[in-house]
Design a protein around this motif. Structure first.
Motif, mmCIF file in Angstrom:
data_model
loop_
_atom_site.group_PDB
_atom_site.id
_atom_site.type_symbol
_atom_site.label_atom_id
_atom_site.label_comp_id
_atom_site.label_asym_id
_atom_site.label_seq_id
_atom_site.Cartn_x
_atom_site.Cartn_y
_atom_site.Cartn_z
ATOM 1 N N UNK A 4 36.171 18.839 -10.138
ATOM 2 C CA UNK A 4 36.002 19.208 -11.539
ATOM 3 C C UNK A 4 36.492 18.068 -12.429
ATOM 4 N N UNK A 5 37.451 17.331 -11.915
ATOM 5 C CA UNK A 5 37.958 16.197 -12.681
ATOM 6 C C UNK A 5 36.972 15.034 -12.614
ATOM 7 N N UNK A 6 36.448 14.786 -11.440
ATOM 8 C CA UNK A 6 35.461 13.725 -11.281
ATOM 9 C C UNK A 6 34.453 14.177 -10.222
ATOM 10 N N UNK A 7 33.264 14.614 -10.690
ATOM 11 C CA UNK A 7 32.310 15.154 -9.721
ATOM 12 C C UNK A 7 31.533 14.059 -9.003
ATOM 13 N N UNK A 8 31.936 12.808 -9.205
ATOM 14 C CA UNK A 8 31.293 11.735 -8.441
ATOM 15 C C UNK A 8 32.318 10.957 -7.625
ATOM 16 N N UNK A 9 33.361 11.634 -7.216
ATOM 17 C CA UNK A 9 34.391 10.959 -6.434
ATOM 18 C C UNK A 9 33.991 10.952 -4.952
ATOM 19 N N UNK A 10 33.666 9.763 -4.453
ATOM 20 C CA UNK A 10 33.230 9.640 -3.059
ATOM 21 C C UNK A 10 34.257 10.220 -2.096
ATOM 22 N N UNK A 11 35.547 9.822 -2.339
ATOM 23 C CA UNK A 11 36.580 10.201 -1.374
ATOM 24 C C UNK A 11 36.755 11.720 -1.327
ATOM 25 N N UNK A 12 36.614 12.369 -2.475
ATOM 26 C CA UNK A 12 36.790 13.818 -2.508
ATOM 27 C C UNK A 12 35.647 14.520 -1.783
ATOM 28 N N UNK A 13 34.428 14.070 -2.078
ATOM 29 C CA UNK A 13 33.275 14.665 -1.390
ATOM 30 C C UNK A 13 33.412 14.501 0.126
ATOM 31 N N UNK A 14 33.878 13.325 0.530
ATOM 32 C CA UNK A 14 33.998 13.070 1.959
ATOM 33 C C UNK A 14 35.037 13.988 2.582
ATOM 34 N N UNK A 15 36.132 14.167 1.878
ATOM 35 C CA UNK A 15 37.187 15.030 2.400
ATOM 36 C C UNK A 15 36.670 16.454 2.569
ATOM 37 N N UNK A 16 35.891 16.902 1.582
ATOM 38 C CA UNK A 16 35.373 18.261 1.650
ATOM 39 C C UNK A 16 34.436 18.421 2.851
ATOM 40 N N UNK A 17 33.592 17.426 3.075
ATOM 41 C CA UNK A 17 32.702 17.465 4.241
ATOM 42 C C UNK A 17 33.493 17.561 5.533
ATOM 43 N N UNK A 18 34.505 16.735 5.595
ATOM 44 C CA UNK A 18 35.316 16.687 6.805
ATOM 45 C C UNK A 18 35.921 18.066 7.074
ATOM 46 N N UNK A 19 36.400 18.696 6.008
ATOM 47 C CA UNK A 19 37.037 20.005 6.156
ATOM 48 C C UNK A 19 35.999 21.060 6.540
ATOM 49 N N UNK A 20 34.849 21.043 5.831
ATOM 50 C CA UNK A 20 33.830 22.077 6.073
ATOM 51 C C UNK A 20 33.285 21.971 7.493
ATOM 52 N N UNK A 21 33.155 20.743 7.992
ATOM 53 C CA UNK A 21 32.615 20.547 9.331
ATOM 54 C C UNK A 21 33.503 21.160 10.403
ATOM 55 N N UNK A 22 34.761 21.437 10.067
ATOM 56 C CA UNK A 22 35.661 22.062 11.030
ATOM 57 C C UNK A 22 35.376 23.545 11.223
ATOM 58 N N UNK A 23 34.488 24.096 10.410
ATOM 59 C CA UNK A 23 34.305 25.547 10.453
ATOM 60 C C UNK A 23 35.368 26.196 9.582
ATOM 61 N N UNK A 24 35.759 27.381 9.906
ATOM 62 C CA UNK A 24 36.815 28.121 9.199
ATOM 63 C C UNK A 24 36.482 28.430 7.744
ATOM 64 N N UNK A 25 35.203 28.271 7.325
ATOM 65 C CA UNK A 25 34.894 28.631 5.932
ATOM 66 C C UNK A 25 33.418 29.039 5.848
ATOM 67 N N UNK A 26 33.059 29.610 4.720
ATOM 68 C CA UNK A 26 31.701 30.132 4.543
ATOM 69 C C UNK A 26 30.768 29.042 4.037
ATOM 70 N N UNK A 27 29.723 28.779 4.806
ATOM 71 C CA UNK A 27 28.748 27.767 4.378
ATOM 72 C C UNK A 27 27.908 28.270 3.213
ATOM 73 N N UNK A 28 27.652 29.594 3.195
ATOM 74 C CA UNK A 28 26.873 30.160 2.093
ATOM 75 C C UNK A 28 27.554 29.873 0.764
ATOM 76 N N UNK A 29 28.886 30.017 0.788
ATOM 77 C CA UNK A 29 29.635 29.760 -0.437
ATOM 78 C C UNK A 29 29.476 28.299 -0.851
ATOM 79 N N UNK A 30 29.511 27.412 0.115
ATOM 80 C CA UNK A 30 29.339 25.987 -0.188
ATOM 81 C C UNK A 30 27.969 25.734 -0.806
ATOM 82 N N UNK A 31 26.961 26.412 -0.240
ATOM 83 C CA UNK A 31 25.602 26.221 -0.753
ATOM 84 C C UNK A 31 25.501 26.710 -2.197
ATOM 85 N N UNK A 32 26.138 27.860 -2.458
ATOM 86 C CA UNK A 32 26.124 28.382 -3.830
ATOM 87 C C UNK A 32 26.765 27.402 -4.795
ATOM 88 N N UNK A 33 27.894 26.851 -4.367
ATOM 89 C CA UNK A 33 28.603 25.915 -5.243
ATOM 90 C C UNK A 33 27.744 24.694 -5.551
#
Lengths: 630, 427
Positions: B100-129
């Protein structure tokens, strides 16, 4: 009834229609004391949005047999300018859903997203009280086209009116060259508005069709631009080659503006281009208000009230207090006498033109201006997947034959019909039901050589259009219309196909603009019969947008309170006026913007510093949410 | 965001603001120093992590901060269970605040991918976002890249994604990312049955899990452009963002990138059939006629041309060669007609017609090459005529568009790539 305090006002406004409410809001904003009165229990007058039952009883009250019992509604009908009406419904009656969920506009219109109405709403602060939805598609249905009749077996061949760049891209009925010509024309027009580009001197006083043809727009696109973009409302000078162009319209008939000059067209294009794409790359220019158009006058009334105006509903007026002037000059209205007996003094009076109290001043007949209207309830959307759509229906060449009566040779061509489809997304009807409005300027009286009443005219002109857009085959006239005992079959012709079915329809005629036109044609107050300080406010005309109503309201305001500094003084509700007031306080332009942004940055800096300090404070650390880690 | 005016840098810096900035920098330095010190000391206690979270929320660009968190997270996620779910939820909330602070932050997007790829969260929610993000800013290539990542994990069929790209193109066709999305999806859609999208997604998921330690986003965060523009990027000297010391396991990273990148999957090597390409040619033609000055469509056209050419090249030496050659020449002729119609109509009044002229010239160049290789005498004659037209076209372009005359000169001398080949064909 309680007495109204104080008992004198700078301006008394009779009626709460759109123009009256704008005048009231403007006067209140300019510091005048304003009293606004309406005998009916709700705001809106001719512009009101009604429940289904209210519309039904309003129209039924027009029938002579009901006149005695339904006096109040009859008066209300008169105040709404409704002359005559009839109801058609299915047999047995279809389930229309909860009555309270209907909010049916007496006079539907669409607003330009960047047009004068929205500017006024923003300037007056009335925008806080309203929400709008985008009209999602604009279409042209050309019943006069040969292939239209051939294709009428199925869905009507609605052509997309290119209302945004995205519309042009998406549409596959337009050929590539058509796409190029319309986009180039719109781009050149946008440049011409800036005084640049190849067409900067091309918008002169020639008919706009000439310019469109010169710019390589084919006939279909010319019609599309003329009626769907420029919103030329009444029968225009037809494109060369059609029979209608040969017929001369009588000159004195105001609504039948036959030609739009290129210069006028450019001004309309300005509003159109300002509005299209304003709310996203793929959005068209038009908006429609939530809960119906009746919300608009209410919003202006509230803006007026915020600025100090007093509004009293359910307050009848017995008559005007007129002061006799010297022989040969018009008198002056010094006050109004309320039904309660109280007399309110006033400096100026603005009244809805449907007000009976203006009757005395209308000795010279104004130009009749009747709008034929239809409000229909459908069981499906007009265009699949679109909630709000606008359609311009160009009439067939032989209207009388379609309506089943003999065509008189002098008959003027039938008018252009506007159609607006809305649904529960704007909270104007129950879910699963859809509203379709149709309206058109009535052909001038006299063209109907068979002497049929205006009421029959509404159904006669609009019913074929309704049948072309939707499946009206199960619709029957609910009761014999007043003044005619019809023996002919009342079942409408069948129209097979996947169209939505019409469950219920009201056809009615709304007669407005008579006194407004009469007043203005008599020289804007300088005429013989009108008291100098009385101005009639225009009712809803047959145009598709609110532009004419807003312009009319501004005109009324200027007649009441002539600007001291010449004709081009700003209207009190214009956003420009607000901006000027702000500009007087500070230097405008880049520097101010830069300073403002610097300020904002400084603010966020402060926050940032505070956040950093908080993070670094050892005492605060345990308080920060810990990540769930071992 | 697009369409926002750049603020003018005011000439003299305000001494008060300079002072405020210095104070801010000092505080940042203090906080960052604290986090780095704890990272070096391998302190993974809740307090240290909360501190790094605060730092990243205020300044999402700090790669090392994210790496520190990942190192701390690995054992928790490996252990799994409720602790892992909670940790992932915490990371998602943190990255959301940072984005929300910077929606073009490469490092943040990468971190989120890394976390999501581990499972443990809803992909549908990610798609909605990410849908919400793209509704607000339809040309955010980070959003597009992340969307591709999410739908591949979900195993969404390529058809559905192609529809989504079409929807966004319909809303606003001036969108490189949406066109690029089609260049990724079309080869997948028309892939051979044994490398279906679902299987590719399964492979991807497996790879991602295997490469969980990898910190290299590789091309998946790379800027979306139809591949045609890759060469222009090189011209402009653009580089993929460099990781520096952030990636702890380079070998694994390379392996993950090679098999995880969407356009290098097995399915992507499949050619796009002529019929599908024709539909795309028709779609992009609408953009040319609506707004010829918009470049994104022309780039997509160049990719399409590359696909047509690849179909012919793949058939060479086989019995289908003659048929494919004829088909290619037909496409080239048809597209030349499109460009010519545009040119006849606009060249005298619209200088931006250079895109039509450039495309026409490139089409002729390709046609000339194809004819030369087909080897018949009549073809050779035709080819020499085309060669003259090509020279003429580039000469005219140099006049119309003097800023890029060097580029046209290179093209004329055969030093510029005429068409963009699909990945498989050019590899």
């Amino acid at each position: 009834m309680e007495t109204i305090q104080p008992s004198t006002f700078d301006l008394v406004v009779l009626g709460t229609g759109l123009a009256e409410s704008i005048v009231a809001a403007a006067a209140a904003k300019a510091g005048k004391s304003v009293l606004q009165l309406d005998p009916s229990p709700h705001y809106g007058g001719s512009w009101a949005s009604l429940r289904l039952s209210e519309l039904r009883s309003l129209l039924q009250s027009l029938s002579p047999s009901n006149a005695a019992s339904e006096g109040r509604q009859a008066r209300q009908a008169a105040a709404s300018g409704i002359v005559e009406g009839e109801i058609w419904q299915q047999q047995p009656e279809a389930d229309l859903g909860p009555d309270a969920q209907y909010s049916i506009d007496l006079a539907p219109k669409v607003a330009y997203g960047g047009g004068p109405l929205i500017q006024l709403l923003l300037g007056s602060g009335a925008h806080h009280y309203l929400e709008f939805k985008l009209v999602q598609g604009s279409y042209l249905l050309n019943l006069g086209r040969d292939d239209a009749r051939a294709a009428s077996q199925g869905q009507p061949p609605l052509q997309t009116v290119p209302s945004s760049r995205s519309d042009v891209f998406k549409d596959r009925m337009l050929s590539p060259l058509q796409k190029r010509s319309i986009m180039r024309f719109l781009k050149a027009a946008a440049e011409a508005l800036e005084g640049q580009g190849p067409l900067k001197d091309a918008f002169g006083d020639q008919p706009v069709q000439e310019l469109l043809a010169q710019q390589g727009l084919d006939k279909q696109l010319q019609l599309s631009v003329l009626h769907g973009v420029l919103m030329a409302d009444c029968v225009p000078g037809q494109a060369p080659g059609t029979a209608a162009s040969q017929q001369q319209q009588p000159d004195n008939l105001l609504p039948f503006q036959t030609q739009l000059t290129a210069e006028q067209a450019l001004q309309r294009l300005r509003v159109y281009l300002q509005s299209s794409g304003r709310y996203g790359a793929d959005t068209g220019p038009f908006l429609t208000p939530l809960y119906g158009g009746g919300e608009l006058p209410q919003a202006f009334c509230r803006a007026a009230a915020v600025a100090g105006a007093v509004q009293v509903l359910r307050c009848g007026v017995e008559g005007l207090v007129l002061e006799e002037a010297e022989e040969g000059t018009p008198g002056c209205c010094t006050g109004v006498k309320l039904s309660s007996g109280q007399v309110i003094g006033c400096q100026h009076l603005a009244a809805s033109e449907t007000s009976e109290h203006l009757e005395a001043f209308c000795t010279r007949g104004g130009t009749p201006c009747t709008t034929l209207r239809c409000a229909a309830i459908l069981d499906g959307p007009l265009v699949a997947g679109k909630q709000q759509t606008l359609v311009c229906v160009l009439p067939s060449a032989e209207p009388a034959a379609q309506a089943g009566t003999a065509a008189s040779p002098q008959a003027t061509p039938p008018p252009v019909v506007r159609a607006l489809a809305v649904c529960s997304s704007t909270a104007v009807c129950p879910p699963g039901r859809y509203l379709l409005y149709l309206w058109a300027a009535a052909p001038p009286v006299g063209a109907d050589s068979d002497g049929s009443s205006a009421q029959q005219q509404a159904a006669r002109v609009l019913q074929p259009v309704l049948a072309a857009l939707a499946d009206a085959s199960e619709l029957q006239r609910a009761a014999a219309p007043c003044g005619q005992q019809s023996a002919e079959p009342t079942v409408l012709p069948a129209a097979p196909g996947a169209k939505p079915r019409v469950l219920w329809a009201a056809f009615y005629s709304q007669s407005t603009s008579i006194r407004f036109a009469a007043h203005h044609s008599s020289g804007g107050g300088g005429g013989s019969q009108w008291p100098a300080n009385v101005v009639p406010c225009p009712g809803p005309d047959a145009s598709a947008t609110f532009i004419s109503a807003v312009e009319g309201a501004k005109q009324c305001y200027r007649l009441l309170f002539p600007p001291a500094g010449g004709a081009n003084v700003d209207f009190p509700l214009d956003t420009r006026v607000q901006r000027q007031a702000e500009q007087q306080q500070g230097e405008p332009g880049d520097e101010q913007a830069a300073a403002a942004s610097g300020l904002a940055e400084a603010d966020s800096d402060d926050e940032l510093v505070a956040a950093l300090q908080a993070a670094l404070q050892p005492a605060a650390r345990p308080g920060i949410e810990p990540a769930a880690l071992p | 965001m697009h369409g926002r005016p750049r603020l003018k840098a005011s000439a003299p810096p305000d001494p008060e603001r300079v002072k405020a900035a210095e104070k801010k920098a000092a505080l940042f330095g203090q906080l960052a120093g604290e986090v780095l010190a704890r990272s070096a000391a391998k302190r993974y206690d809740p307090e240290s992590l909360a501190l790094s979270a605060k730092l990243l929320e205020l300044h999402p660009e700090m790669y090392t901060g994210w790496n520190y968190r990942r190192t701390a997270l690995v054992p928790v996620l490996e252990a799994g269970g409720e602790a892992a779910v909670a940790a992932v939820a915490g990371e998602l909330a943190l990255t959301q605040r940072a984005l929300l602070k910077n929606h073009k932050s490469y490092s943040t997007w990468h971190h989120r991918r890394w976390v999501v790829a581990k499972g443990f969260c809803s992909l549908e929610h990610e798609l909605q976002l990410v849908n919400m993000l793209l509704d607000g800013d339809s040309r955010n290539f980070h959003g597009w890249g992340y969307r591709r990542f999410v739908v591949q994990l979900m195993g969404t069929p390529a058809e559905r994604e192609l529809e989504y790209a079409a929807l966004k193109i319909n809303q606003n066709f001036s969108n490189y990312s949406a066109w690029h999305s089609r260049t990724v999806l079309l080869p997948v859609l028309h892939g051979t049955p044994d490398s279906s999208a679902a299987q590719a997604a399964a492979e991807l998921t497996a790879t991602l899990r295997a490469a969980a330690l990898s910190a290299d986003p590789a091309d998946v965060t790379g800027k979306d452009q139809p591949q045609a523009s890759a060469q222009q990027q090189q011209h402009a000297g653009q580089q993929q963002p460099q990781q520096g010391a952030a990636g702890p396991t380079p070998a694994l990273t390379a392996a993950a990138a090679a098999s995880a990148g969407p356009h290098v999957s097995a399915a992507a090597t499949a050619a796009v059939p002529k019929e599908a390409l024709d539909e795309e040619y028709e779609l992009v033609k609408q953009a040319f006629y609506t707004e010829p000055e918009d470049q994104s469509g022309w780039f997509y056209h160049r990719w399409l041309l590359g696909c047509s050419l690849a179909n012919w090249e793949q058939a060479r030496g086989s019995e289908a060669e003659e048929r494919e050659c004829k088909a290619l020449l037909a496409v080239l002729n048809r597209e030349q007609q499109t460009c010519k119609a545009r040119l006849l109509e606009v060249l005298d009044m619209e200088p931006e017609a250079k895109w039509a002229l450039l495309t026409l010239t490139r089409l002729r160049e390709v046609q000339q090459q194809v004819l030369c290789e087909s080897g018949t005498a009549t073809a050779a004659e035709e080819a020499s005529g085309l060669a003259a037209q090509v020279v003429e076209g580039y000469a005219r372009l140099k006049e119309l568009d003097p800023l890029r005359s060097g580029y046209y000169k290179d093209a004329e001398e055969g030093r510029a790539q005429v068409v963009a080949r699909p990945m498989a064909a050019s590899a």
